[in-house]
Design an enzyme around this catalytic site. Sequence first.
Site, PDB file in Angstrom:
ATOM      1  CE  LYS A 195      -4.526   0.887   0.436  1.00  0.00           C
ATOM      2  NZ  LYS A 195      -4.849   1.854   1.424  1.00  0.00           N
ATOM      3  CG  ASN A 215     -10.357   5.025  -0.274  1.00  0.00           C
ATOM      4  OD1 ASN A 215     -11.019   5.030   0.771  1.00  0.00           O
ATOM      5  ND2 ASN A 215      -9.039   5.129  -0.287  1.00  0.00           N
ATOM      6  CD  GLU A 257      -9.288   0.596  -1.312  1.00  0.00           C
ATOM      7  OE1 GLU A 257      -9.261   0.331  -2.508  1.00  0.00           O
ATOM      8  OE2 GLU A 257      -8.476   1.388  -0.772  1.00  0.00           O
TER       9      GLU A 257
HETATM   10  O1  LIG Z   1      -6.127   7.239   5.696  1.00  0.00           O
HETATM   11  C1  LIG Z   1      -5.863   8.406   5.334  1.00  0.00           C
HETATM   12  O2  LIG Z   1      -5.996   9.393   6.067  1.00  0.00           O
HETATM   13  C2  LIG Z   1      -5.360   8.653   3.952  1.00  0.00           C
HETATM   14  C3  LIG Z   1      -5.056   9.953   3.567  1.00  0.00           C
HETATM   15  C4  LIG Z   1      -4.545  10.223   2.317  1.00  0.00           C
HETATM   16  C5  LIG Z   1      -4.315   9.192   1.428  1.00  0.00           C
HETATM   17  C6  LIG Z   1      -4.609   7.879   1.783  1.00  0.00           C
HETATM   18  C7  LIG Z   1      -5.127   7.607   3.032  1.00  0.00           C
HETATM   19  N1  LIG Z   1      -5.415   6.324   3.420  1.00  0.00           N
HETATM   20  C8  LIG Z   1      -5.185   5.188   2.620  1.00  0.00           C
HETATM   21  C9  LIG Z   1      -6.319   4.247   2.642  1.00  0.00           C
HETATM   22  O3  LIG Z   1      -6.932   4.088   1.622  1.00  0.00           O
HETATM   23  C10 LIG Z   1      -6.685   3.560   3.911  1.00  0.00           C
HETATM   24  O4  LIG Z   1      -5.515   3.318   4.630  1.00  0.00           O
HETATM   25  C11 LIG Z   1      -7.423   2.236   3.798  1.00  0.00           C
HETATM   26  O5  LIG Z   1      -8.471   2.260   2.906  1.00  0.00           O
HETATM   27  C12 LIG Z   1      -7.958   1.842   5.199  1.00  0.00           C
HETATM   28  O6  LIG Z   1      -8.844   2.840   5.681  1.00  0.00           O
HETATM   29  P1  LIG Z   1      -9.299   2.903   7.219  1.00  0.00           P
HETATM   30  O7  LIG Z   1      -9.885   1.575   7.560  1.00  0.00           O
HETATM   31  O8  LIG Z   1     -10.314   3.985   7.274  1.00  0.00           O
HETATM   32  O9  LIG Z   1      -8.068   3.193   7.984  1.00  0.00           O
END
Ligand SMILES: O=C(O)c1ccccc1NCC(=O)[C@H](O)[C@H](O)COP(=O)(O)O
Length: 261
Positions: free
Chosen positions: A116, A185, A218
């Site tokens: 990632k 996302n 996501e």
């Molecule tokens: O999570 C962030 O704040 C973010 C900010 C800018 C670019 C990418 C970001 N996150 C990457 C992701 O897509 C998440 O880590 C992933 O989907 C998991 O999301 P979560 O369960 O809400 O942590």
Amino acid sequence: MIPRLDDVPGVLGEICRRRLDEVSRRPYGSVPDLGQTLPSFSRALALPGLSLIAEVKRKSPSQGDIAPLDAPAVARSYEQGGARAVSVLTEPHYFAGSDEDLRAVRRAVGLPLLRKDFTVHPSQVPEARALGASAVLLIVAALGGLTGDYLELARRHGLEALVEVHDERELDLALEAGAEIVGVNNRDLVSLRVNMDTAPHLGERARSKGFTGLLVAESGYSRPEELRPLAGRFDAVLVGTSLARSGDWQGAIEALMADSR
Ligand SMILES: O=C(O)c1ccccc1NCC(=O)[C@H](O)[C@H](O)COP(=O)(O)O
């Protein structure tokens, strides 16, 4: 093959430009590929029921500090809890990840791994494979019209790709580029706002356009009832913050996925 990042707004633009600057300084091919056989990401996601991709995530622009995780230990708990793949953030500044995290997680678990990262330079693709990832992340909002070229590059290196979108225009671009695994996302990476209707809406649009590949929802998931709208429509859900923060990673997965298996 270098995207026009000046046009990418907000936090996503900042992260991608910084990442490009870092990655361009590294000599091409500086990570040796040990030629290991890697498990299939798509096969894991296609198993019956909703598959979980559990993410190793220490901090983020939207949440700040999340948890000071030991990446391989957490990944082992994720595996014991029933995750079918692990996502490892390798971006160092905004997410406190590293390439070493990915290598260590590869040694710790048998599950397929997603690197990632913010893929903005071709060298990151062979590098992902060398570090032990089965798949790379391709964000359409960053790569635009180059998405198809990066997909082709990933295939040439024996990697799969999670092609990430968050609106209709990006989805259509991903489908035209030939994406086989589409991640929707819920978090807008420019404004950082989360809208949990995004995944069901775009998932439906993808299917109505004849997309027969794998769909991944996501961001923003923390409770079992939030997964209900995904049942029968999505193949997998990617969860980071709520699991990482829990401290009981195996238990948190069991609770979250209780109704979805
Ligand atoms: O999570 C962030 O704040 C973010 C900010 C800018 C670019 C990418 C970001 N996150 C990457 C992701 O897509 C998440 O880590 C992933 O989907 C998991 O999301 P979560 O369960 O809400 O942590």
